[in-house]
Motif scaffolding. Structure first.
Motif, short mmCIF file in Angstrom:
data_model
loop_
_atom_site.label_atom_id
_atom_site.label_comp_id
_atom_site.label_asym_id
_atom_site.label_seq_id
_atom_site.Cartn_x
_atom_site.Cartn_y
_atom_site.Cartn_z
N SER A 154 24.73 26.40 1.76
CA SER A 154 23.97 26.90 2.90
C SER A 154 23.95 28.43 2.91
O SER A 154 24.79 29.08 2.30
CB SER A 154 24.59 26.39 4.21
N ARG A 155 23.00 28.99 3.62
CA ARG A 155 22.96 30.44 3.79
C ARG A 155 23.79 30.86 4.99
O ARG A 155 24.09 32.03 5.17
CB ARG A 155 21.51 30.89 3.98
N ARG A 156 24.13 29.90 5.83
CA ARG A 156 24.91 30.21 7.03
C ARG A 156 26.41 30.16 6.73
O ARG A 156 26.86 29.39 5.89
CB ARG A 156 24.59 29.22 8.15
N PRO A 157 27.19 30.94 7.48
CA PRO A 157 28.65 30.89 7.29
C PRO A 157 29.22 29.60 7.86
O PRO A 157 28.61 28.96 8.72
CB PRO A 157 29.14 32.10 8.10
N ILE A 158 30.38 29.21 7.37
CA ILE A 158 31.07 28.08 7.97
C ILE A 158 31.52 28.47 9.37
O ILE A 158 31.68 29.66 9.68
CB ILE A 158 32.27 27.63 7.13
N ASP A 159 31.73 27.49 10.20
CA ASP A 159 32.23 27.73 11.56
C ASP A 159 33.74 27.96 11.48
O ASP A 159 34.41 27.38 10.62
CB ASP A 159 31.92 26.51 12.42
N PRO A 160 34.30 28.80 12.36
CA PRO A 160 35.76 28.99 12.35
C PRO A 160 36.54 27.68 12.42
O PRO A 160 37.58 27.54 11.78
CB PRO A 160 36.00 29.86 13.60
N GLN A 161 36.03 26.70 13.19
CA GLN A 161 36.72 25.43 13.29
C GLN A 161 36.74 24.70 11.94
O GLN A 161 37.63 23.88 11.68
CB GLN A 161 36.05 24.55 14.35
N SER A 162 35.77 25.01 11.07
CA SER A 162 35.73 24.36 9.76
C SER A 162 36.92 24.77 8.90
O SER A 162 37.38 23.99 8.05
CB SER A 162 34.43 24.73 9.03
N VAL A 163 37.42 25.99 9.09
CA VAL A 163 38.61 26.44 8.36
C VAL A 163 39.77 25.53 8.72
O VAL A 163 40.56 25.11 7.86
CB VAL A 163 38.94 27.91 8.68
N ASN A 164 39.89 25.22 10.00
CA ASN A 164 40.94 24.32 10.47
C ASN A 164 40.76 22.92 9.88
O ASN A 164 41.72 22.30 9.42
CB ASN A 164 40.90 24.26 11.99
N ALA A 165 39.52 22.45 9.88
CA ALA A 165 39.23 21.11 9.36
C ALA A 165 39.53 21.01 7.86
O ALA A 165 40.06 20.00 7.39
CB ALA A 165 37.78 20.74 9.63
N ILE A 166 39.21 22.07 7.12
CA ILE A 166 39.47 22.08 5.67
C ILE A 166 40.96 22.01 5.41
O ILE A 166 41.43 21.26 4.55
CB ILE A 166 38.85 23.35 5.04
N LEU A 167 41.74 22.80 6.15
CA LEU A 167 43.19 22.78 5.93
C LEU A 167 43.77 21.40 6.23
O LEU A 167 44.59 20.88 5.46
CB LEU A 167 43.86 23.84 6.81
N LYS A 168 43.34 20.78 7.33
CA LYS A 168 43.85 19.46 7.68
C LYS A 168 43.44 18.41 6.65
O LYS A 168 44.22 17.51 6.31
CB LYS A 168 43.34 19.06 9.07
N GLN A 169 42.21 18.52 6.14
CA GLN A 169 41.74 17.57 5.12
C GLN A 169 42.58 17.71 3.85
O GLN A 169 42.98 16.71 3.25
CB GLN A 169 40.27 17.82 4.82
N ARG A 170 42.86 18.95 3.46
CA ARG A 170 43.66 19.17 2.26
C ARG A 170 45.10 18.71 2.47
O ARG A 170 45.76 18.23 1.54
CB ARG A 170 43.61 20.65 1.87
N ALA A 171 45.60 18.86 3.69
CA ALA A 171 46.96 18.39 3.99
C ALA A 171 47.05 16.88 3.83
O ALA A 171 48.02 16.35 3.27
CB ALA A 171 47.35 18.81 5.40
N GLU A 172 46.02 16.18 4.31
CA GLU A 172 46.00 14.73 4.19
C GLU A 172 45.93 14.31 2.73
O GLU A 172 46.64 13.38 2.30
CB GLU A 172 44.81 14.16 4.96
N LEU A 173 45.09 14.99 1.94
CA LEU A 173 44.98 14.69 0.51
C LEU A 173 46.30 14.95 -0.22
O LEU A 173 46.60 14.30 -1.22
CB LEU A 173 43.86 15.52 -0.13
N ALA A 174 47.07 15.91 0.29
CA ALA A 174 48.35 16.26 -0.33
C ALA A 174 49.49 15.36 0.11
O ALA A 174 50.64 15.55 -0.30
CB ALA A 174 48.69 17.72 -0.01
N GLY A 175 49.19 14.38 0.97
CA GLY A 175 50.22 13.47 1.43
C GLY A 175 51.05 14.03 2.56
O GLY A 175 52.14 13.52 2.86
N LEU A 176 50.55 15.06 3.25
CA LEU A 176 51.23 15.66 4.39
C LEU A 176 50.64 15.09 5.68
O LEU A 176 49.58 14.46 5.66
CB LEU A 176 51.08 17.18 4.36
N GLU A 177 51.29 15.34 6.78
CA GLU A 177 50.79 14.89 8.08
C GLU A 177 49.84 15.94 8.63
O GLU A 177 50.27 17.03 9.03
CB GLU A 177 51.97 14.67 9.05
N PRO A 178 48.52 15.66 8.67
CA PRO A 178 47.54 16.68 9.10
C PRO A 178 47.81 17.23 10.49
O PRO A 178 47.57 18.42 10.76
CB PRO A 178 46.21 15.92 9.05
N GLY A 179 48.34 16.39 11.39
CA GLY A 179 48.57 16.83 12.75
C GLY A 179 49.63 17.91 12.86
O GLY A 179 49.73 18.57 13.90
#
Length: 383
Positions: free
Chosen positions: A302-327
């Motif tokens: 996209s030409r638009r920037p990601i939303d600040p909340q997306s940074v949070n969502a990306i970290l939580k998604q990666r935590a889940e993929l890594a076998g960590l507790e996203p919460g």
């Protein structure tokens, strides 16, 4: 004869108007916002944009306005009245600041079940229990600000409202929790980065986001989401004895939460984070504008920037993929994690603060993870 253009519904018209200020909206939920907000709400937001209000401030106002409208519809079955009567403000406090012990014996105490269910189904409520007093005060303050921008007076300074807030907080004390339950320290970051191992656009972007946010001193998610190519300057490589020089970049943060006047904060990236960032920008063909952007279903950047909340969502998604507790993790964990990792490696706090850009030693030291202090030498002088 040309066919007449079908007239737009009120919701469709608001959606188109929201598109014109989409760059400063807090959510990628244009359609939901168009249904929640009234014509007057959208006009107020457009006016604030034209007045030059800061993007972060406007995002916060819009986010809180959406919540208030959603709550108002759930609680009264009508859009918010402007100005809000004192009784409605008192109802808002009663729905959000309540005593869990009293709720156990009196189910009607606090937010009604149907209001709770409505807000939760729309994604406005996630945690269980009363709101943090700071959140309630902020939303009331933004409610008051939006009222004033409409040229109206409200009952926000009424003694009854102030007394209700004070008594509610006293009756339901709430422990102040960290913004991220656990810090994203070096070992945790390594596990997150291991989930970004391919050369796909998404892995390249997420790897760059995580490394840049951490290595630049634990940057705030709004600073990462709003980062632009024009803020980056190439610095001379850093010599390494017996090895190849390390690439270096400067990030010009401009005015931030802790700067004043025309002060321009600068932080530096060295080595692997620079490589990761350059790899993402090259793959996404980004030579100007927003650095971190959304990626469509078919790999379109996209030409638009990601939303600040997306940074949070990306970290939580990666935590889940890594076998960590996203919460247990949030984007703010990168900030506390940077300072915790600096402490673990024996880096003096003043030096770490130069990169994190904290102004208060007390505030910066508060981010040091309690486990690190518990296990550190300072707690074992007689051990």
């Amino acid at each position: 004869m040309a066919k007449a253009k079908t007239s737009l519904t009120a919701v469709e018209r608001r959606a188109e108007e929201l598109d014109t200020i989409a760059a400063v909206l807090p959510m990628e939920r244009r359609d939901e916002l168009a249904e929640l907000l009234t014509d007057h709400d959208v006009e107020t937001l457009r006016h604030l944009v034209n007045q030059g209000m800061g993007d972060n401030t406007l995002r916060a106002l819009t986010s809180d306005l959406a919540y208030l409208e959603a709550w108002g519809l759930a609680a009264t079955k009508k859009s918010l009245p402007w100005p809000a009567p004192e009784a409605l403000l008192l109802k808002f406090v009663a729905h959000h600041l309540w005593d869990p012990e009293k709720r156990a014996s009196a189910p009607d105490h606090g937010m009604p079940a149907d209001v709770d269910e409505s807000l939760r189904s729309q994604g406005f409520l996630k945690s269980v229990g009363p709101h943090a007093p700071a959140t309630v005060r902020r939303r009331l303050a933004n409610w008051s600000t939006l009222t004033k921008w409409r040229g109206l007076d409200g009952a926000f300074a009424s003694p009854a409202l102030k007394s209700a807030i004070r008594l509610a907080i006293r009756a339901a004390p709430r422990q102040r929790l960290r913004k991220s339950a656990k810090a994203v320290t070096g070992d945790v970051l390594a596990r997150l980065l291991a989930t970004c191992a391919t050369d796909s656009l998404r892995d390249r972007r997420d790897r760059a986001i995580l490394m840049v946010a951490f290595a630049s001193g634990g940057r705030r998610r709004s600073e990462i989401a709003g980062l632009r190519r024009e803020q980056l300057t190439v610095e001379p490589p850093i010599p390494v004895e017996g090895g190849s020089p390390l690439p270096s970049l400067a990030i010009h943060l401009g005015r931030t939460k802790t700067t004043s006047g025309d002060e321009d904060d600068v932080v530096y990236l060295t080595g692997r984070p620079v490589v990761a960032l350059n790899a993402w920008m090259a793959a996404a063909k980004i030579d100007s504008g927003s650095v971190f952007r959304a990626i469509g279903r078919w790999g379109t950047v996209s030409r638009r920037p990601i939303d600040p909340q997306s940074v949070n969502a990306i970290l939580k998604q990666r935590a889940e993929l890594a076998g960590l507790e996203p919460g247990e993790f949030s984007a703010h964990g990168l900030r506390s994690g940077y300072l915790t990792e600096a402490a673990n490696r024996g880096i003096p706090l003043p030096e770490a603060m130069e990169q994190s850009r904290h102004r208060s030693v007390q505030q910066a030291s508060s981010y040091y993870d309690s486990a690190t202090r518990r296990e550190g030498q300072a707690s074992r002088l007689l051990g």
